[in-house]
Design a protein around this motif. Structure first.
Motif, PDB file in Angstrom:
ATOM      1  N   ALA A  43       0.902  -1.121  -0.076  1.00 15.04           N
ATOM      2  CA  ALA A  43       0.064   0.049   0.066  1.00 15.04           C
ATOM      3  C   ALA A  43       0.838   1.210  -0.029  1.00 15.04           C
ATOM      4  O   ALA A  43       0.564   2.302  -0.584  1.00 15.04           O
ATOM      5  CB  ALA A  43      -0.862   0.027   1.212  1.00 15.04           C
ATOM      6  N   ARG A  44       1.893   1.035   0.809  1.00 15.72           N
ATOM      7  CA  ARG A  44       2.829   2.412   0.842  1.00 15.72           C
ATOM      8  C   ARG A  44       3.270   2.679  -0.521  1.00 15.72           C
ATOM      9  O   ARG A  44       3.612   3.665  -1.137  1.00 15.72           O
ATOM     10  CB  ARG A  44       3.916   2.174   1.793  1.00 15.72           C
ATOM     11  CG  ARG A  44       3.463   2.437   3.217  1.00 15.72           C
ATOM     12  CD  ARG A  44       4.679   2.508   4.160  1.00 15.72           C
ATOM     13  NE  ARG A  44       5.490   1.455   4.184  1.00 15.72           N
ATOM     14  CZ  ARG A  44       5.579   0.379   4.856  1.00 15.72           C
ATOM     15  NH1 ARG A  44       4.652   0.255   5.666  1.00 15.72           N
ATOM     16  NH2 ARG A  44       6.547  -0.609   4.847  1.00 15.72           N
ATOM     17  N   ARG A  45       3.931   1.744  -1.366  1.00 16.36           N
ATOM     18  CA  ARG A  45       4.645   1.670  -2.528  1.00 16.36           C
ATOM     19  C   ARG A  45       3.569   1.996  -3.522  1.00 16.36           C
ATOM     20  O   ARG A  45       3.839   3.091  -4.482  1.00 16.36           O
ATOM     21  CB  ARG A  45       5.289   0.336  -2.685  1.00 16.36           C
ATOM     22  CG  ARG A  45       6.050   0.550  -4.435  1.00 16.36           C
ATOM     23  CD  ARG A  45       6.949   1.745  -4.626  1.00 16.36           C
ATOM     24  NE  ARG A  45       7.964   1.661  -3.715  1.00 16.36           N
ATOM     25  CZ  ARG A  45       8.941   2.702  -3.870  1.00 16.36           C
ATOM     26  NH1 ARG A  45       8.932   3.381  -4.741  1.00 16.36           N
ATOM     27  NH2 ARG A  45       9.918   2.397  -2.942  1.00 16.36           N
ATOM     28  N   ALA A  46       2.503   1.531  -3.603  1.00 11.15           N
ATOM     29  CA  ALA A  46       1.382   1.973  -4.471  1.00 11.15           C
ATOM     30  C   ALA A  46       1.031   3.515  -4.406  1.00 11.15           C
ATOM     31  O   ALA A  46       0.931   4.486  -5.285  1.00 11.15           O
ATOM     32  CB  ALA A  46       0.094   1.161  -4.612  1.00 11.15           C
ATOM     33  N   ALA A  47       0.903   3.890  -3.055  1.00 12.76           N
ATOM     34  CA  ALA A  47       0.545   5.391  -2.775  1.00 12.76           C
ATOM     35  C   ALA A  47       1.734   6.253  -3.359  1.00 12.76           C
ATOM     36  O   ALA A  47       1.634   7.440  -3.553  1.00 12.76           O
ATOM     37  CB  ALA A  47       0.517   5.593  -1.097  1.00 12.76           C
ATOM     38  N   LEU A  48       3.150   5.784  -3.431  1.00 13.42           N
ATOM     39  CA  LEU A  48       4.088   6.718  -3.753  1.00 13.42           C
ATOM     40  C   LEU A  48       4.009   6.800  -5.444  1.00 13.42           C
ATOM     41  O   LEU A  48       4.117   7.759  -5.888  1.00 13.42           O
ATOM     42  CB  LEU A  48       5.381   6.103  -3.329  1.00 13.42           C
ATOM     43  CG  LEU A  48       6.627   6.853  -4.094  1.00 13.42           C
ATOM     44  CD1 LEU A  48       6.742   8.036  -3.352  1.00 13.42           C
ATOM     45  CD2 LEU A  48       7.966   5.819  -3.398  1.00 13.42           C
ATOM     46  N   VAL A  49       3.917   5.383  -6.024  1.00 17.17           N
ATOM     47  CA  VAL A  49       3.752   5.591  -7.509  1.00 17.17           C
ATOM     48  C   VAL A  49       2.670   6.359  -7.931  1.00 17.17           C
ATOM     49  O   VAL A  49       2.917   7.090  -9.129  1.00 17.17           O
ATOM     50  CB  VAL A  49       3.923   4.069  -7.806  1.00 17.17           C
ATOM     51  CG1 VAL A  49       3.736   4.023  -9.510  1.00 17.17           C
ATOM     52  CG2 VAL A  49       5.036   3.348  -7.619  1.00 17.17           C
ATOM     53  N   ILE A  50       1.586   6.281  -7.424  1.00 19.74           N
ATOM     54  CA  ILE A  50       0.481   7.190  -7.921  1.00 19.74           C
ATOM     55  C   ILE A  50       0.502   8.701  -8.046  1.00 19.74           C
ATOM     56  O   ILE A  50      -0.015   9.348  -8.910  1.00 19.74           O
ATOM     57  CB  ILE A  50      -0.937   6.791  -7.108  1.00 19.74           C
ATOM     58  CG1 ILE A  50      -2.041   7.211  -8.093  1.00 19.74           C
ATOM     59  CG2 ILE A  50      -0.903   7.444  -5.862  1.00 19.74           C
ATOM     60  CD1 ILE A  50      -3.286   6.644  -7.477  1.00 19.74           C
ATOM     61  N   ARG A  51       1.651   9.135  -7.327  1.00 22.00           N
ATOM     62  CA  ARG A  51       1.836  10.480  -7.276  1.00 22.00           C
ATOM     63  C   ARG A  51       2.856  11.006  -8.280  1.00 22.00           C
ATOM     64  O   ARG A  51       3.196  12.209  -8.492  1.00 22.00           O
ATOM     65  CB  ARG A  51       2.604  10.866  -5.908  1.00 22.00           C
ATOM     66  CG  ARG A  51       1.502  10.726  -4.794  1.00 22.00           C
ATOM     67  CD  ARG A  51       2.379  11.052  -3.361  1.00 22.00           C
ATOM     68  NE  ARG A  51       1.456  11.218  -2.312  1.00 22.00           N
ATOM     69  CZ  ARG A  51       1.023  10.523  -1.443  1.00 22.00           C
ATOM     70  NH1 ARG A  51       1.512   9.320  -1.474  1.00 22.00           N
ATOM     71  NH2 ARG A  51       0.331  10.707  -0.394  1.00 22.00           N
ATOM     72  N   HIS A  52       3.202  10.164  -9.168  1.00 23.00           N
ATOM     73  CA  HIS A  52       4.142  10.257 -10.368  1.00 23.00           C
ATOM     74  C   HIS A  52       3.727  10.174 -11.769  1.00 23.00           C
ATOM     75  O   HIS A  52       2.913   8.958 -11.903  1.00 23.00           O
ATOM     76  CB  HIS A  52       5.567   9.799  -9.990  1.00 23.00           C
ATOM     77  CG  HIS A  52       6.120   9.932  -8.748  1.00 23.00           C
ATOM     78  ND1 HIS A  52       6.753  11.332  -8.625  1.00 23.00           N
ATOM     79  CD2 HIS A  52       5.922   9.437  -7.519  1.00 23.00           C
ATOM     80  CE1 HIS A  52       7.173  11.282  -7.307  1.00 23.00           C
ATOM     81  NE2 HIS A  52       6.740  10.158  -6.740  1.00 23.00           N
TER      82      HIS A  52
END
Length: 75
Positions: A43-52
């Motif tokens: 969930a943390r990684r997906a939340a980071l990727v969605i911002r780019h």
């Protein structure tokens, strides 16, 4: 395990979110053998990727979602 909230204004592109989730989940599960920890890492990684734009952050140092890594960006 709840999803990591990402404000609408910060959502840029969902490309790669599922792949990023799966990769982080798998790595954490192989490290800890704990499903909950693996779900949180995903969930943390997906939340980071969605911002780019695109599947990976434009980042020279290659941030990791591992909560034990002090260089991480994801909460």
């Amino acid at each position: 395990v709840p999803a990591v909230p990402v404000p609408l204004a910060e959502r840029v592109d969902t490309t790669g979110c599922g792949d990023a989730f799966q990769a982080a989940f798998t790595v954490e599960y192989l490290r800890s053998r704990r499903i909950e920890a693996a779900l949180r890492a995903g969930a943390r990684r997906a939340a980071l990727v969605i911002r780019h734009l695109g599947a990976t952050p434009d980042n020279e140092r290659g941030d990791r979602c591992d909560r034990r890594d002090p260089r991480r960006v994801a909460p």
